[in-house]
Write a protein that holds these residues in place. Structure first.
Motif, PDB file in Angstrom:
ATOM      1  N   PHE A 138      29.819  33.903  49.978  1.00  0.00           N
ATOM      2  CA  PHE A 138      28.748  34.596  49.266  1.00  0.00           C
ATOM      3  C   PHE A 138      28.944  36.107  49.341  1.00  0.00           C
ATOM      4  CE2 PHE A 138      27.148  30.446  50.351  1.00  0.00           C
ATOM      5  CZ  PHE A 138      26.571  30.047  49.152  1.00  0.00           C
ATOM      6  N   PRO A 139      29.995  36.618  48.672  1.00  0.00           N
ATOM      7  CA  PRO A 139      30.200  38.068  48.679  1.00  0.00           C
ATOM      8  C   PRO A 139      29.034  38.771  47.982  1.00  0.00           C
ATOM      9  CG  PRO A 139      31.784  36.979  47.232  1.00  0.00           C
ATOM     10  CD  PRO A 139      30.987  35.909  47.890  1.00  0.00           C
ATOM     11  N   ILE A 140      28.787  39.993  48.393  1.00  0.00           N
ATOM     12  CA  ILE A 140      27.703  40.775  47.790  1.00  0.00           C
ATOM     13  C   ILE A 140      27.928  40.916  46.287  1.00  0.00           C
ATOM     14  CG2 ILE A 140      26.582  43.045  47.746  1.00  0.00           C
ATOM     15  CD1 ILE A 140      26.005  41.606  50.324  1.00  0.00           C
ATOM     16  N   SER A 141      29.179  41.123  45.901  1.00  0.00           N
ATOM     17  CA  SER A 141      29.537  41.298  44.503  1.00  0.00           C
ATOM     18  C   SER A 141      30.908  40.676  44.280  1.00  0.00           C
ATOM     19  CB  SER A 141      29.581  42.792  44.167  1.00  0.00           C
ATOM     20  OG  SER A 141      30.167  43.009  42.907  1.00  0.00           O
ATOM     21  N   HIS A 142      31.213  40.340  43.031  1.00  0.00           N
ATOM     22  CA  HIS A 142      32.552  39.856  42.691  1.00  0.00           C
ATOM     23  C   HIS A 142      33.347  40.976  42.023  1.00  0.00           C
ATOM     24  CE1 HIS A 142      31.479  35.803  43.778  1.00  0.00           C
ATOM     25  NE2 HIS A 142      30.389  35.887  43.029  1.00  0.00           N
ATOM     26  N   ALA A 143      32.762  42.171  41.966  1.00  0.00           N
ATOM     27  CA  ALA A 143      33.410  43.314  41.318  1.00  0.00           C
ATOM     28  C   ALA A 143      33.752  44.387  42.352  1.00  0.00           C
ATOM     29  CB  ALA A 143      32.479  43.890  40.256  1.00  0.00           C
ATOM     30  N   GLY A 144      34.530  45.352  41.919  1.00  0.00           N
ATOM     31  CA  GLY A 144      34.921  46.444  42.801  1.00  0.00           C
ATOM     32  C   GLY A 144      35.940  45.973  43.831  1.00  0.00           C
ATOM     33  N   PRO A 145      36.626  46.897  44.460  1.00  0.00           N
ATOM     34  CA  PRO A 145      37.691  46.520  45.401  1.00  0.00           C
ATOM     35  C   PRO A 145      37.221  45.597  46.528  1.00  0.00           C
ATOM     36  CG  PRO A 145      37.788  48.865  44.932  1.00  0.00           C
ATOM     37  CD  PRO A 145      36.542  48.344  44.276  1.00  0.00           C
ATOM     38  N   ALA A 146      36.089  45.915  47.148  1.00  0.00           N
ATOM     39  CA  ALA A 146      35.604  45.088  48.260  1.00  0.00           C
ATOM     40  C   ALA A 146      35.159  43.710  47.767  1.00  0.00           C
ATOM     41  CB  ALA A 146      34.459  45.779  48.988  1.00  0.00           C
ATOM     42  N   GLY A 147      34.450  43.672  46.669  1.00  0.00           N
ATOM     43  CA  GLY A 147      33.986  42.392  46.121  1.00  0.00           C
ATOM     44  C   GLY A 147      35.131  41.502  45.690  1.00  0.00           C
ATOM     45  N   ILE A 148      36.119  42.104  45.050  1.00  0.00           N
ATOM     46  CA  ILE A 148      37.295  41.333  44.621  1.00  0.00           C
ATOM     47  C   ILE A 148      38.028  40.790  45.836  1.00  0.00           C
ATOM     48  CG2 ILE A 148      39.565  41.524  43.535  1.00  0.00           C
ATOM     49  CD1 ILE A 148      38.213  43.534  41.558  1.00  0.00           C
ATOM     50  N   ARG A 149      38.200  41.601  46.859  1.00  0.00           N
ATOM     51  CA  ARG A 149      38.883  41.164  48.078  1.00  0.00           C
ATOM     52  C   ARG A 149      38.117  40.023  48.747  1.00  0.00           C
ATOM     53  NH1 ARG A 149      39.122  45.706  50.230  1.00  0.00           N
ATOM     54  NH2 ARG A 149      37.257  45.584  51.508  1.00  0.00           N
ATOM     55  N   GLU A 150      36.809  40.160  48.880  1.00  0.00           N
ATOM     56  CA  GLU A 150      35.998  39.119  49.508  1.00  0.00           C
ATOM     57  C   GLU A 150      36.018  37.825  48.696  1.00  0.00           C
ATOM     58  OE1 GLU A 150      32.149  40.834  50.025  1.00  0.00           O
ATOM     59  OE2 GLU A 150      32.829  42.178  51.616  1.00  0.00           O
ATOM     60  N   PHE A 175      24.896  30.872  42.813  1.00  0.00           N
ATOM     61  CA  PHE A 175      25.537  31.959  43.544  1.00  0.00           C
ATOM     62  C   PHE A 175      26.730  31.451  44.336  1.00  0.00           C
ATOM     63  CE2 PHE A 175      20.976  32.934  43.303  1.00  0.00           C
ATOM     64  CZ  PHE A 175      21.034  34.121  42.582  1.00  0.00           C
ATOM     65  N   GLY A 176      27.609  32.356  44.673  1.00  0.00           N
ATOM     66  CA  GLY A 176      28.691  32.062  45.604  1.00  0.00           C
ATOM     67  C   GLY A 176      29.963  31.549  44.978  1.00  0.00           C
ATOM     68  N   VAL A 177      30.969  31.464  45.828  1.00  0.00           N
ATOM     69  CA  VAL A 177      32.257  30.908  45.447  1.00  0.00           C
ATOM     70  C   VAL A 177      32.257  29.442  45.869  1.00  0.00           C
ATOM     71  CG1 VAL A 177      34.746  30.980  45.880  1.00  0.00           C
ATOM     72  CG2 VAL A 177      33.466  33.111  45.677  1.00  0.00           C
ATOM     73  N   TRP A 178      32.463  28.580  44.901  1.00  0.00           N
ATOM     74  CA  TRP A 178      32.523  27.135  45.130  1.00  0.00           C
ATOM     75  C   TRP A 178      33.732  26.622  44.369  1.00  0.00           C
ATOM     76  CZ3 TRP A 178      28.808  24.545  48.038  1.00  0.00           C
ATOM     77  CH2 TRP A 178      27.675  25.277  48.368  1.00  0.00           C
ATOM     78  N   ALA A 179      34.547  25.793  44.998  1.00  0.00           N
ATOM     79  CA  ALA A 179      35.732  25.209  44.353  1.00  0.00           C
ATOM     80  C   ALA A 179      36.603  26.302  43.726  1.00  0.00           C
ATOM     81  CB  ALA A 179      35.337  24.167  43.322  1.00  0.00           C
ATOM     82  N   ALA A 180      36.733  27.409  44.424  1.00  0.00           N
ATOM     83  CA  ALA A 180      37.567  28.544  43.985  1.00  0.00           C
ATOM     84  C   ALA A 180      37.095  29.146  42.665  1.00  0.00           C
ATOM     85  CB  ALA A 180      39.043  28.159  43.920  1.00  0.00           C
ATOM     86  N   THR A 181      35.790  29.059  42.379  1.00  0.00           N
ATOM     87  CA  THR A 181      35.247  29.649  41.162  1.00  0.00           C
ATOM     88  C   THR A 181      34.018  30.496  41.475  1.00  0.00           C
ATOM     89  OG1 THR A 181      33.772  27.769  40.695  1.00  0.00           O
ATOM     90  CG2 THR A 181      35.989  27.692  39.730  1.00  0.00           C
ATOM     91  N   THR A 182      33.833  31.521  40.675  1.00  0.00           N
ATOM     92  CA  THR A 182      32.639  32.360  40.755  1.00  0.00           C
ATOM     93  C   THR A 182      31.596  31.788  39.780  1.00  0.00           C
ATOM     94  OG1 THR A 182      33.378  33.823  38.977  1.00  0.00           O
ATOM     95  CG2 THR A 182      34.034  34.419  41.242  1.00  0.00           C
ATOM     96  N   PRO A 183      30.362  32.247  39.860  1.00  0.00           N
ATOM     97  CA  PRO A 183      29.358  31.760  38.900  1.00  0.00           C
ATOM     98  C   PRO A 183      29.794  31.978  37.442  1.00  0.00           C
ATOM     99  CG  PRO A 183      28.267  32.896  40.691  1.00  0.00           C
ATOM    100  CD  PRO A 183      29.749  33.117  40.880  1.00  0.00           C
TER     101      PRO A 183
END
Length: 79
Positions: free
Chosen positions: A15-27, A55-63
């Motif tokens: 459950f990364p805070i965001s899926h964008a930006g360097p930190a979000g992409i890394r998480e 929300f969250g990453v499930w089965a290697a997918t984002t929402p």
């Protein structure tokens, strides 16, 4: 029975805070890496496409990725 790779892990990783930006992409990529190594990935993906978590990453997918998969699936069924 095969155990999911995420079993026993801290759920926060998925459950990364965001899926964008360097930190979000890394998480997001860290969570997806766990999923990609999972022996039950295909079954998990089928479940989250049929009943997608919001929300969250499930089965290697984002929402957003789950929404695209469902849209494509609906288009194929309609054709």
């Amino acid at each position: 029975m095969t155990r999911p790779a995420c079993r026993g892990m801290d759920p926060e990783i998925f459950f990364p805070i965001s899926h964008a930006g360097p930190a979000g992409i890394r998480e997001t990529e860290q969570a997806k890496a766990v999923c990609r190594a999972c022996p039950i990935l295909a079954g998990c993906l089928a479940e989250v496409v049929a009943d997608p978590p919001e929300f969250g990453v499930w089965a290697a997918t984002t929402p957003e990725e789950r929404r695209r998969i469902r849209t494509r699936s609906a288009l194929v069924k309609a054709a």
